[in-house]
Design a protein around this motif. Sequence first.
Motif: not given
Length: 299
Positions: A111-115, A17-28
């Motif tokens: 997340m803002p910088r990531f996106l 397991t690992c924090d991959d919430d960024y994947v859901n954010v990208l899909r959204q």
Amino acid sequence: MKIHDYVLVVVRNLRETCDDDYVNVLRQQGYHVEVIPAGQDPIPVMEARPPIAACFQFDYPDLQGLADLREAKKRTSSIPLLMITQAHSEHLAVWAFRARVWDYFVHPIDMPRFLAVFETLRSVRLPGQAAASGKNALDLQNTIPPEARLRCPAPGGQQSQLDRALAYLDQNLHRKIAQSEVAESCGLSTFQFSRLFKRLTGDTFQEYLLHRRIAEAMRLLANPKVSITDVCFTVGFRDLSYFTRTFQRYVGQPPSRYRLSMAESAAQSSSKPAIPTPAPGMSPEARIDKAETSLSPSS
């Protein structure tokens, strides 16, 4: 070379397991995301269908995982690589940028910088976009922020105090470290230091210290010439059985099995760089430095 409209996530976690919430954010946000699981080579996919970018996801980066990233950059140099990691150190960040990753993110992700990075990469790499204006935007996104160039943190600033504390931990990782002595080195009371550390790192002092010890143990275990007992004492544990139990709790397997799995993985692919044999008499820390130097790209 045709660029395909998707983001590739290459999982190189050592735990399940690992924090991959960024994947859901990208899909959204409308991005199509494909995932390459741990143990699978991403290079054939990257060569056949070049993505907008490839994210190498780590929890605790190990020698094999970093070698995979470097090999992907070597074989598919035109594809921007992003490194996402839970375990962070200044040494790791320097290695990442020497390996020519496009950007480096530590959990919790900004997340803002990531996106913003992905928005720019998408506008530049997909067909039909204005290459010139996109290139300028891309350069702008990846430059050092003006405020970082013009201002330096005050010697007594909070970030400076945290940096001092983290450096102190790295220098004394081999021994027992009391929170009070680290606080004193930063000119703070134990209570002030505890609040500051939690707010800036997201972890308590003891949580961070334990994670740091385990991460360092994983690095040392990459070298088969260093005994597990030496690793135990080098990273500050004083009881081998406690070290083994703690390591298994965080990594999912005991140190001996972890080392064996790394050796088996390396043997399966002759194209992966071998762990260099250290010179006799080198300290464990020097051996690790030698191993990591072998992963640094040629200048």
